[in-house]
Design an enzyme around this catalytic site. Sequence first.
Site, PDB file in Angstrom:
ATOM      1  N   CYS A 102      -1.566  -2.586   7.679  1.00  0.00           N
ATOM      2  CA  CYS A 102      -1.513  -3.497   6.534  1.00  0.00           C
ATOM      3  C   CYS A 102      -0.197  -4.273   6.455  1.00  0.00           C
ATOM      4  O   CYS A 102      -0.183  -5.426   6.037  1.00  0.00           O
ATOM      5  CB  CYS A 102      -1.819  -2.735   5.247  1.00  0.00           C
TER       6      CYS A 102
ATOM      7  N   LYS B  17      -6.803  -4.966  -3.296  1.00  0.00           N
ATOM      8  CA  LYS B  17      -7.528  -5.602  -2.190  1.00  0.00           C
ATOM      9  C   LYS B  17      -8.652  -4.698  -1.686  1.00  0.00           C
ATOM     10  O   LYS B  17      -8.648  -3.498  -1.950  1.00  0.00           O
ATOM     11  CB  LYS B  17      -6.575  -5.973  -1.054  1.00  0.00           C
TER      12      LYS B  17
ATOM     13  N   ASP C 240       0.796  -1.245   0.000  1.00  0.00           N
ATOM     14  CA  ASP C 240       0.000   0.000   0.000  1.00  0.00           C
ATOM     15  C   ASP C 240       0.829   1.296   0.000  1.00  0.00           C
ATOM     16  O   ASP C 240       0.535   2.213   0.775  1.00  0.00           O
ATOM     17  CB  ASP C 240      -0.953   0.019   1.205  1.00  0.00           C
TER      18      ASP C 240
ATOM     19  N   ASP D 191      -4.799  -0.745  -1.626  1.00  0.00           N
ATOM     20  CA  ASP D 191      -6.206  -0.575  -1.277  1.00  0.00           C
ATOM     21  C   ASP D 191      -6.906  -0.073  -2.528  1.00  0.00           C
ATOM     22  O   ASP D 191      -6.399   0.846  -3.194  1.00  0.00           O
ATOM     23  CB  ASP D 191      -6.327   0.501  -0.179  1.00  0.00           C
TER      24      ASP D 191
END
Length: 199
Positions: free
Chosen positions: A145, A106, A20, A62
Site C-alpha cells: 500500500c 479505501k 494503513d 483498509d
Amino acid sequence: MPNAAANIRPQPGDALILVDVQTDFLPGGNLGVPHGDEVVPALNRYLAAFHARKLPIYATRDWHPRNHCSFQAQGGPWPPHCVADSPGAAFAANLHLPPETVVISKAQRAEQDAYSGFEGTDLDARLKRAGVRRVFVGGLATDYCVLNTVRDARKLSYDVFLLTDGARAVNVQSDDGRKAEEEMRRLGARPIEFQQLAA
Ligand SMILES: [Zn+2]
C-alpha cells in the site's frame, strides 16, 4: 525535487500521509507485517512535527466488508483483515493521531481492492483543496500500500518523501521491500529519516 537539506523541513504546501497503520497489520494481527509495530514510534515523531506546524495529516485505512474479494475465502491472496468496524481495522492504539487527522477509507466495496490511498477515494481532491504539493508518506506495508500510494502520488505530480524509518515491508519474497524502495526512488520519491528534518 528540492535538494537542499533545509527544504526537507515540513512547510506550508506539505502533508503527512500515513498508510494503513492498522491493528491487523501489526505483529499479532490478522495480516501482521514483520516489525510493523516499529513504524508507530517513528510516525508519532512525524505526527508531532506536522501537528505543531498546523500542516494537514491524512491517515488511510483498509475498510473491508466481510466478503471482500482480497480474502482467501473469495479467492483473494490474503487472510481476512481490516473488516470495517472490527478491532483489527482500528488504527494502532499507540499511534498519536491528532484530532484534525483526515481519515481516508479505501476498498470498502466487496468487489474492489485498493492498495493505493488514492484509489477510489477523494484523497487527491482533498490534497489539492488544501494546496498540498509535497507529501511525506509512511506506513504499512512498504511493498504494497505504501508503494502503490507513492506511485499514484508521483503520477499526480506530487513531490514525495518516503519515510523509511516509518515504513516496513511484508516481504513475501525476502527482497520485496528493497525492490519497492528502489522503484519508489526511481519514480522520484526521496527516502528520508526523521533526524534529517531536524538537521
Ligand atoms: Zn486489504
